[in-house]
Design a protein around this motif. Structure first.
Motif, PDB file in Angstrom:
ATOM      1  N   THR A   1       0.819  -1.200   0.000  1.00 29.39           N
ATOM      2  CA  THR A   1       0.000   0.000   0.000  1.00 29.39           C
ATOM      3  C   THR A   1       0.855   1.252   0.000  1.00 29.39           C
ATOM      4  OG1 THR A   1      -0.147  -0.023   2.422  1.00 29.39           O
ATOM      5  CG2 THR A   1      -1.891  -1.129   1.196  1.00 29.39           C
ATOM      6  N   ASN A   2       0.281   2.299  -0.536  1.00 35.97           N
ATOM      7  CA  ASN A   2       0.895   3.606  -0.539  1.00 35.97           C
ATOM      8  C   ASN A   2      -0.202   4.635  -0.335  1.00 35.97           C
ATOM      9  OD1 ASN A   2       2.836   5.634  -0.775  1.00 35.97           O
ATOM     10  ND2 ASN A   2       2.609   5.748  -3.007  1.00 35.97           N
ATOM     11  N   TYR A   3      -0.045   5.455   0.684  1.00 33.39           N
ATOM     12  CA  TYR A   3      -1.049   6.451   1.027  1.00 33.39           C
ATOM     13  C   TYR A   3      -0.551   7.840   0.712  1.00 33.39           C
ATOM     14  CZ  TYR A   3      -3.430   2.729   3.576  1.00 33.39           C
ATOM     15  OH  TYR A   3      -4.078   1.565   3.921  1.00 33.39           O
ATOM     16  N   GLY A   4      -1.483   8.693   0.338  1.00 29.57           N
ATOM     17  CA  GLY A   4      -1.140  10.072   0.107  1.00 29.57           C
ATOM     18  C   GLY A   4      -0.650  10.728   1.386  1.00 29.57           C
ATOM     19  N   SER A   5       0.272  11.654   1.228  1.00 32.59           N
ATOM     20  CA  SER A   5       0.892  12.268   2.390  1.00 32.59           C
ATOM     21  C   SER A   5      -0.105  13.012   3.266  1.00 32.59           C
ATOM     22  CB  SER A   5       2.007  13.224   1.950  1.00 32.59           C
ATOM     23  OG  SER A   5       1.503  14.262   1.128  1.00 32.59           O
ATOM     24  N   SER A   6      -1.150  13.539   2.672  1.00 29.81           N
ATOM     25  CA  SER A   6      -2.121  14.303   3.437  1.00 29.81           C
ATOM     26  C   SER A   6      -3.157  13.448   4.144  1.00 29.81           C
ATOM     27  CB  SER A   6      -2.830  15.309   2.523  1.00 29.81           C
ATOM     28  OG  SER A   6      -3.597  14.649   1.534  1.00 29.81           O
ATOM     29  N   VAL A   7      -3.227  12.174   3.821  1.00 31.42           N
ATOM     30  CA  VAL A   7      -4.270  11.321   4.377  1.00 31.42           C
ATOM     31  C   VAL A   7      -3.725  10.070   5.048  1.00 31.42           C
ATOM     32  CG1 VAL A   7      -5.971  12.125   2.714  1.00 31.42           C
ATOM     33  CG2 VAL A   7      -4.629  10.081   2.213  1.00 31.42           C
TER      34      VAL A   7
END
Length: 116
Positions: A57-63
């Motif tokens: 997984t990779n999540y956006g930095s803001s979320v």
């Protein structure tokens, strides 16, 4: 053709939970990464979360830390979950899938509105 069908959007109160699902209809194509992006009014589209076929997984930095993404490879579905929603989570959420031999495919978008 490849189509992404999104479900789960709508109006939810702040502090509530969200569960978005996206199902990819494919025939001869295979899907690599799947995930979710969102676009708030007046803002550019941003990454929420992506997940590979292997479960990375990779999540956006803001979320990052507020959303959870999961995937069912057998059903070609990706799910986005979030508890304790905030008004700033309001956006149009788009499912995305990278299809081998075709490139990125986008869903139609589903509106998520979090009331305060």
């Amino acid at each position: 053709q490849v189509q992404l069908v999104e479900s789960g959007g709508g109006l939810v109160q702040a502090g509530g939970s969200l569960r978005l699902s996206c199902a990819a209809s494919v025939s001869t194509f295979s899907i690599n990464g799947m995930g979710w992006y969102r676009q708030a009014p007046g803002q550019q589209r941003e990454l929420v979360a992506v997940i590979s076929s292997g479960g990375n997984t990779n999540y956006g930095s803001s979320v990052k830390g507020r959303f959870t993404v999961s995937r069912d490879n057998a059903k070609n579905t990706v799910t986005l979950q979030r508890n304790s929603l905030k008004p700033e989570d309001t956006a149009v959420y788009y499912c995305n899938a990278f299809v081998r031999g075709l490139g990125p495919v986008w869903g139609q978008g589903t509106q998520v509105t979090v009331s305060s």
